[in-house]
Design a protein around this motif. Structure first.
Motif, mmCIF file in Angstrom:
data_model
loop_
_atom_site.group_PDB
_atom_site.id
_atom_site.type_symbol
_atom_site.label_atom_id
_atom_site.label_comp_id
_atom_site.label_asym_id
_atom_site.label_seq_id
_atom_site.Cartn_x
_atom_site.Cartn_y
_atom_site.Cartn_z
ATOM 1 N N UNK A 29 54.383 88.133 -26.586
ATOM 2 C CA UNK A 29 53.112 87.590 -27.054
ATOM 3 C C UNK A 29 52.060 88.687 -27.101
ATOM 4 N N UNK A 80 70.211 94.357 -30.285
ATOM 5 C CA UNK A 80 69.401 93.973 -29.124
ATOM 6 C C UNK A 80 68.024 93.400 -29.463
ATOM 7 N N UNK A 83 66.682 90.416 -33.912
ATOM 8 C CA UNK A 83 66.523 88.959 -34.018
ATOM 9 C C UNK A 83 65.102 88.547 -33.628
ATOM 10 N N UNK A 86 62.203 88.527 -36.090
ATOM 11 C CA UNK A 86 62.036 87.348 -36.953
ATOM 12 C C UNK A 86 61.268 86.246 -36.232
ATOM 13 N N UNK A 87 61.277 86.301 -34.902
ATOM 14 C CA UNK A 87 60.729 85.208 -34.100
ATOM 15 C C UNK A 87 59.263 85.441 -33.735
ATOM 16 N N UNK B 33 43.763 85.171 0.608
ATOM 17 C CA UNK B 33 42.981 86.384 0.332
ATOM 18 C C UNK B 33 41.499 86.158 0.612
ATOM 19 N N UNK B 302 39.781 78.974 -19.390
ATOM 20 C CA UNK B 302 39.754 78.596 -20.805
ATOM 21 C C UNK B 302 39.259 77.175 -21.023
ATOM 22 N N UNK B 343 69.650 90.658 -23.732
ATOM 23 C CA UNK B 343 68.840 90.600 -24.944
ATOM 24 C C UNK B 343 68.837 89.155 -25.449
ATOM 25 N N UNK B 344 67.699 88.704 -26.003
ATOM 26 C CA UNK B 344 67.621 87.317 -26.470
ATOM 27 C C UNK B 344 68.774 86.954 -27.408
ATOM 28 N N UNK B 345 69.170 87.934 -28.206
ATOM 29 C CA UNK B 345 70.257 87.705 -29.161
ATOM 30 C C UNK B 345 71.571 87.369 -28.434
ATOM 31 N N UNK B 348 71.229 83.830 -26.718
ATOM 32 C CA UNK B 348 71.338 82.679 -27.625
ATOM 33 C C UNK B 348 72.765 82.559 -28.170
ATOM 34 N N UNK B 383 49.053 82.357 -21.528
ATOM 35 C CA UNK B 383 49.610 83.547 -22.179
ATOM 36 C C UNK B 383 51.112 83.523 -22.348
ATOM 37 N N UNK B 390 59.299 78.940 -29.545
ATOM 38 C CA UNK B 390 59.887 80.288 -29.542
ATOM 39 C C UNK B 390 61.409 80.193 -29.442
ATOM 40 N N UNK B 393 62.802 79.117 -32.788
ATOM 41 C CA UNK B 393 62.783 80.236 -33.744
ATOM 42 C C UNK B 393 63.933 81.196 -33.450
ATOM 43 N N UNK B 394 64.229 81.396 -32.157
ATOM 44 C CA UNK B 394 65.330 82.302 -31.804
ATOM 45 C C UNK B 394 66.666 81.750 -32.308
ATOM 46 N N UNK B 397 66.670 82.228 -35.985
ATOM 47 C CA UNK B 397 66.827 83.641 -36.349
ATOM 48 C C UNK B 397 68.279 84.084 -36.179
ATOM 49 N N UNK B 463 65.677 88.157 -6.384
ATOM 50 C CA UNK B 463 65.902 89.566 -6.016
ATOM 51 C C UNK B 463 67.324 89.865 -5.518
#
Lengths: 108, 513
Positions: A29, A80, A83, A86-87, B33, B302, B343-345, B348, B383, B390, B393-394, B397, B463
């Motif tokens: 983002x 890696x 893809x 595109x997103x 804190x 916000x 990796x996202x690829x 997925x 954020x 998302x 879209x992955x 894609x 961890x």
């Protein structure tokens, strides 16, 4: 940016010298990526972590930026990263990250 | 061998604004804190009423009163556009207010660690008396309550953590040991709330008409750990919850894998049923106190109300094939292996296309993908973007890279095969499971054929490994054939054929003689 990661970056820059370090971001983002770039260049804007008030001025790029992308084997990049091009909103991310780099980086 | 089916589902939200203020991790860390931090002072002004929480469209979707798609017809921001005829009870669950829930925490306290004041006990007893689930005999466990001074003293001596309603001290959870950090008051409070919310999810399955007394096995899939100094995560939340809900015939165990645990647990449950080990298995999870108000600082900055004010819980019932409920395709399971990569690829591919390839299915053969269904109104101001979108879209894609789709079709795919996120950011709660209830409804009505449930988990947070985790499975409309009966018929036919052949052979042999 995670406080632990801020601490590691600070430690690495002290050990190897800020001029010898490049930060590669993989954020999904624009705002968060920009924030990360700001943190390693101008210091932690949230004043929560070890980089609060510490201006390391490091070289910092997002993995989508041509300066980094062109250095990577296209086959590996395709496997890696491609893809996600595109997103995600590549232009917005680059605009945000480069804005902070151009403003605060000390090694351009 | 029977096919496992999703027989029923219940989804629970517990609105807990005082618990958010006191015990959400963002708040406790801030308080540690600086007890006078500006953020803490701003919180009360940004909390919403129970009515606003019930009327919040994503919450109505979570408990089954709206289909996820219907959220698309409601103007955003959803927090400014409440559902007019909203009810705290849903077709697939309920939203419980904090006072009633604190009563439940006391009712299911096995070690007399929870104390409530007499005044509060009376108030809660009256409210729970008219709740459709609880009977007078259940309410006896609330006892009569104790003097306020007793609670005040325990909290001041730091041997108990206070329980608050409308920011007033009305009870406490005592430490269960004086030196064991895993049994201190804070851990006991968190675990007691996880347990009580999981029990409520199981009990709601009963309210919705499913017999929970004959459940044979319960798998619990939250992100908490119960144990003592010698076994930090010894478990077994599942059995404690089954006990509380009166599932007298059940045993159980806990399954953990951060947010991916519910999907793992459902695959385990389906496998147990398919193997014939058990006929009826419940997968359940309670809520996470620590995540209440997790992104509160961003929300307040916000101007967004503190939307992370709910504990989430669920219970999903998996049984042997009834010929009508959706089937869990245990042959179409995706898994992120140690060697998959991060990796996202790669992720997925392992979770989506690998199982589809095994079933000769295209990406577009799945009507709906249930991914990390976090409500974007919560994640965007923090954020983290629109998480489900998302993910869609992955998937699209990857479809483009495989040649299943044209690049220009990505947003059409997102529109057609995705849905808006609507689950609270309780980690394991939004992870794939929220759509199982709606899918059950839509598949029974013949409106969709297949859904893919995807769970992902961030193992690196513990961890022990840098690895990520994920698993997935396909849920499919029931074709109406019950295999056991079919298999029985096949056996009979086979036996008849063999007997006929033997008879003919005998006749031939006799003739030859």
């Amino acid at each position: 940016m995670d406080l632990e990661i801020q601490a590691r970056i600070k430690e690495l820059s002290e050990k190897h010298g800020a001029e010898n370090l490049v930060i590669i971001l993989g954020g999904a983002e624009a705002e968060a990526s920009g924030l990360a770039c700001e943190t390693v260049t101008n210091g932690d804007p949230t004043f929560a972590g070890p980089l609060a008030g510490v201006q390391l001025g490091l070289l910092c790029y997002h993995i989508f930026e041509p300066e980094v992308k062109d250095l990577i084997d296209p086959v590996v990049y395709d496997e890696q990263v491609s893809m996600m091009e595109m997103v995600l909103d590549v232009e917005e991310i680059i605009a945000e990250v480069s804005q902070y780099r151009n403003q605060y980086c000390q090694f351009l | 061998m029977t096919l496992p089916v999703v027989k029923g589902a219940s989804y629970i939200l517990v609105q807990a604004p005082s618990t958010l203020f006191q015990y959400g991790s963002t708040q406790t860390q801030t308080r540690q804190k600086d007890p006078n931090a500006e953020y803490l002072k701003q919180i009360p002004g940004h909390l919403r009423s129970f009515e606003a929480c019930v009327g919040y469209a994503p919450n109505q979707a979570y408990i089954g009163n709206l289909l996820p798609d219907e959220l698309g017809n409601i103007a955003e921001p959803w927090y400014d556009n409440p559902v007019a005829d909203a009810s705290r009870f849903g077709a697939q669950g309920e939203i419980m207010p904090e006072d009633e829930f604190l009563g439940l925490v006391k009712m299911y306290d096995s070690f007399d660690l929870v104390k409530l004041t007499q005044e509060f006990t009376e108030l809660v007893k009256a409210k729970l008396k008219i709740h459709p689930i609880f009977k007078d005999k259940d309410l006896k466990a609330l006892s009569e309550g104790v003097e306020f001074n007793e609670i005040d003293e325990l909290v001041n001596k730091h041997v108990a953590d206070g329980l608050y309603f409308e920011h007033k001290l009305i009870g406490c959870v005592k430490q269960a040991h004086d030196t064991d950090p895993n049994l201190n008051a804070h851990v006991m409070l968190e675990n007691s709330m996880t347990k009580a919310s999981g029990i409520l999810a199981l009990l709601n399955l009963g309210r919705l008409g499913y017999d929970i007394t004959d459940i044979e096995y319960v798998i619990e899939a939250s992100e908490e750990a119960c144990g003592d100094v010698n076994q930090r995560g010894g478990g077994n939340f599942a059995k404690a919850m089954a006990e509380g809900a009166g599932c007298v015939n059940a045993s159980g165990c806990d399954v953990r894998s951060f947010c991916a645990a519910p999907a793992h647990a459902l695959i385990n449950a389906a496998s147990l049923v398919k193997a014939g080990v058990y006929q009826k298995v419940a997968v359940i999870a309670g809520g996470a106190v620590a995540k209440l108000g997790m992104n509160g600082k961003d929300h307040i900055a916000k101007g967004v109300p503190l939307l992370e004010d709910c504990l989430g819980a669920f219970a999903i019932l998996i049984t042997a094939n009834d010929g009508e409920s959706p089937i869990i395709r245990t042959d179409l399971v995706g898994r992120h292996t140690v060697g998959t990569g991060s990796s996202p690829q790669a992720v997925i591919t392992s979770l989506v296309t690998d199982p589809l390839d095994r079933g000769n299915l295209k990406i577009t053969d799945i009507d709906r993908y249930s991914v990390e269904m976090q409500n974007p109104e919560i994640t965007k101001p923090a954020g983290a973007g629109n998480v489900p979108e998302a993910n869609y879209k992955m998937i699209a894609a990857l479809g483009v890279k495989r040649g299943d789709l044209e690049r220009a079709e990505i947003m059409n795919f997102v529109e057609k095969h995705g849905m808006p996120g609507y689950a609270p950011t309780q980690g394991h709660i939004p992870s794939g499971v929220p759509f199982i209830g709606p899918a059950l409804k839509l598949m029974k009505a013949g409106q969709i054929q297949r859904a893919m449930i995807i769970g992902k988990g961030s193992l690196f947070l513990g961890r022990m490994t840098n690895l990520f985790d994920g698993t997935s499975f396909v849920m499919e409309r029931n074709a109406g054939i019950i295999e056991e009966a079919a298999a029985g018929q096949d056996d009979t036919a086979l036996k008849t054929m063999v007997a006929d052949a033997m008879r003919q052979l005998a006749e031939i042999l006799l003739k030859e003689d």
